[in-house]
Design a protein around this motif. Sequence first.
Motif, PDB file in Angstrom:
ATOM      1  N   GLY A   1       0.824  -1.199   0.000  1.00  0.00           N
ATOM      2  CA  GLY A   1       0.000   0.000   0.000  1.00  0.00           C
ATOM      3  C   GLY A   1       0.861   1.254   0.000  1.00  0.00           C
ATOM      4  O   GLY A   1       2.097   1.183  -0.032  1.00  0.00           O
TER       5      GLY A   1
ATOM      6  N   GLU B   1      -0.799   0.246  -4.096  1.00  0.00           N
ATOM      7  CA  GLU B   1      -1.931  -0.369  -4.793  1.00  0.00           C
ATOM      8  C   GLU B   1      -1.785  -0.281  -6.313  1.00  0.00           C
ATOM      9  O   GLU B   1      -2.175  -1.200  -7.036  1.00  0.00           O
ATOM     10  CB  GLU B   1      -3.242   0.261  -4.341  1.00  0.00           C
ATOM     11  CG  GLU B   1      -4.455  -0.436  -4.905  1.00  0.00           C
ATOM     12  CD  GLU B   1      -5.677  -0.352  -4.010  1.00  0.00           C
ATOM     13  OE1 GLU B   1      -6.789  -0.328  -4.546  1.00  0.00           O
ATOM     14  OE2 GLU B   1      -5.522  -0.314  -2.776  1.00  0.00           O
TER      15      GLU B   1
ATOM     16  N   TYR C   1      -4.868  -7.725  -1.795  1.00  0.00           N
ATOM     17  CA  TYR C   1      -5.158  -7.319  -3.173  1.00  0.00           C
ATOM     18  C   TYR C   1      -5.979  -8.325  -3.977  1.00  0.00           C
ATOM     19  O   TYR C   1      -6.287  -8.051  -5.138  1.00  0.00           O
ATOM     20  CB  TYR C   1      -3.856  -7.028  -3.918  1.00  0.00           C
ATOM     21  CG  TYR C   1      -3.111  -5.839  -3.373  1.00  0.00           C
ATOM     22  CD1 TYR C   1      -3.738  -4.603  -3.236  1.00  0.00           C
ATOM     23  CD2 TYR C   1      -1.776  -5.947  -2.982  1.00  0.00           C
ATOM     24  CE1 TYR C   1      -3.063  -3.505  -2.731  1.00  0.00           C
ATOM     25  CE2 TYR C   1      -1.088  -4.848  -2.487  1.00  0.00           C
ATOM     26  CZ  TYR C   1      -1.741  -3.636  -2.359  1.00  0.00           C
ATOM     27  OH  TYR C   1      -1.074  -2.547  -1.863  1.00  0.00           O
TER      28      TYR C   1
ATOM     29  N   ASP D   1      -3.091   3.276  -1.338  1.00  0.00           N
ATOM     30  CA  ASP D   1      -3.713   3.789  -2.551  1.00  0.00           C
ATOM     31  C   ASP D   1      -3.383   5.286  -2.633  1.00  0.00           C
ATOM     32  O   ASP D   1      -2.580   5.808  -1.860  1.00  0.00           O
ATOM     33  CB  ASP D   1      -5.229   3.549  -2.494  1.00  0.00           C
ATOM     34  CG  ASP D   1      -5.908   3.658  -3.856  1.00  0.00           C
ATOM     35  OD1 ASP D   1      -5.224   3.979  -4.854  1.00  0.00           O
ATOM     36  OD2 ASP D   1      -7.123   3.424  -3.930  1.00  0.00           O
TER      37      ASP D   1
END
Length: 465
Positions: free
Chosen positions: A166, A191, A295, A168
């Motif tokens: 990570g 992400e 994910y 995002d």
Amino acid sequence: MLPWLVMALSVCARLGTALPPRHMDTVVQIVEALEAAEDLSLLELARALGSCSTPGCRAVLGDPPAAPPAVPALSPEQWALLTQLLHPDPTAPERGVVLAPDGSTVALAPLLTGVEVGLRRAAGWSSPMPEPPAALDALYAVTITEALGTAFLLARAHNHSGATLGPDGCWDDVENPQSFTLLGPPSPVPEAIANGALDGVLLGARLAEAPVPLALLLRSYYGTDNGTASGRPLSSYRRRDFGALTGLKKLEEEVVAMLRLLRVLPPTRGLLEDVDEEEEVAIARQAARDFMETYVECPAIVPRCMWGARPYRGTPRPLSLPLGSVYIHHTFVPSTPCRTFAACTHAMRSMQRFHQDTRGWDDIGYSFVVGSDGYLYQGRGWHWVGAHTRGHNTRGYGVGYVGNFSATLPDPDAIALVRDGLLPCAVRAGRLRHDYTLRGHRQVVNTSCPGDSLFQEIRTWRGFE
């Protein structure tokens, strides 16, 4: 900065022109221009510009070709954008990403290296190196396992401080994306890298079986026009499809194989000099498990900044986690399920305006909203008290399905997104108690919500009471 990159950017500066939008449709246009010229392919350019610059990737695919000073088939703006997207910069991994029509952000390097492996295999390429480590699959090696293995080796070296996966991020403007900002401290596998890797594996596997022109492949997979298409693009199924293609054991084996390759490469052998075989396997097991949980098994959640949320009014109240309840809603209005990023973000903004301006609430009431586009949308999120279920807002999360589900059900994928994704992932993350109760809105408030059909469906879910 390399001379050809300086030249490309200086041309745009002299012309006073902005770079094209950083979205996938622009990339497809570049591919189409290169295919029409029948000169260089995007894959050749990508490797020349640095898409395969890491030690493991270069060991698998070989040294890159020399970068040309310019490409006649591309405009100065296209060439400048391409050099920015593909020139590696470890201090700014967010530079090499584009916005896809489904609202996800995709790193180009793992996508394009996976595509290259697929096309090589279709042409009869069988072995990446004369003596590859046992079980090393080039498709996974150039897309995800090097980044994943390196992330967990670095975490070990730094006593597991900092993120390994990570975060995002958000774009400055989804209509004309130019700048992407991460929402937290960077890791080797944010992400966007994960999305690019999943897509690279899926498209590489498809090309190995049935090669097609790259522009056609990208258009069919991502859709076009930055989210204005009428249906769900294939890219929105990436987590489901990768999970079907790649099991946990397969990914773990591929991370082990990559670690063994990194052990013998001069630039990376120092990371493994005090790692024995048993720990090597343990690192690969944790890396594969965490990646699959984050994910693949857990759903992607579109952050507030990506749907254009207004600021919260006032001061949000924190929740005390883990919570013990979940309340299922339908929005009723909008009454039609949203099946594209554009439609779902419009629905989110519309609901927030209604909740703030008409209801007088501080924010959109739901904790999370479920689109029929393959994504969840962050409302008040995991940590703040919502306004979804009167008298129960501090006790549980409110999850609202976009649409009126009095007589029909949400799409099966939208049902599974919450039942099989959000809820077990919330338990695993410590945000929801393992013995949580699940109720429809109508069970605690005088309302028909979440509609007769959806209510009958949730009666079969774990935790319903």
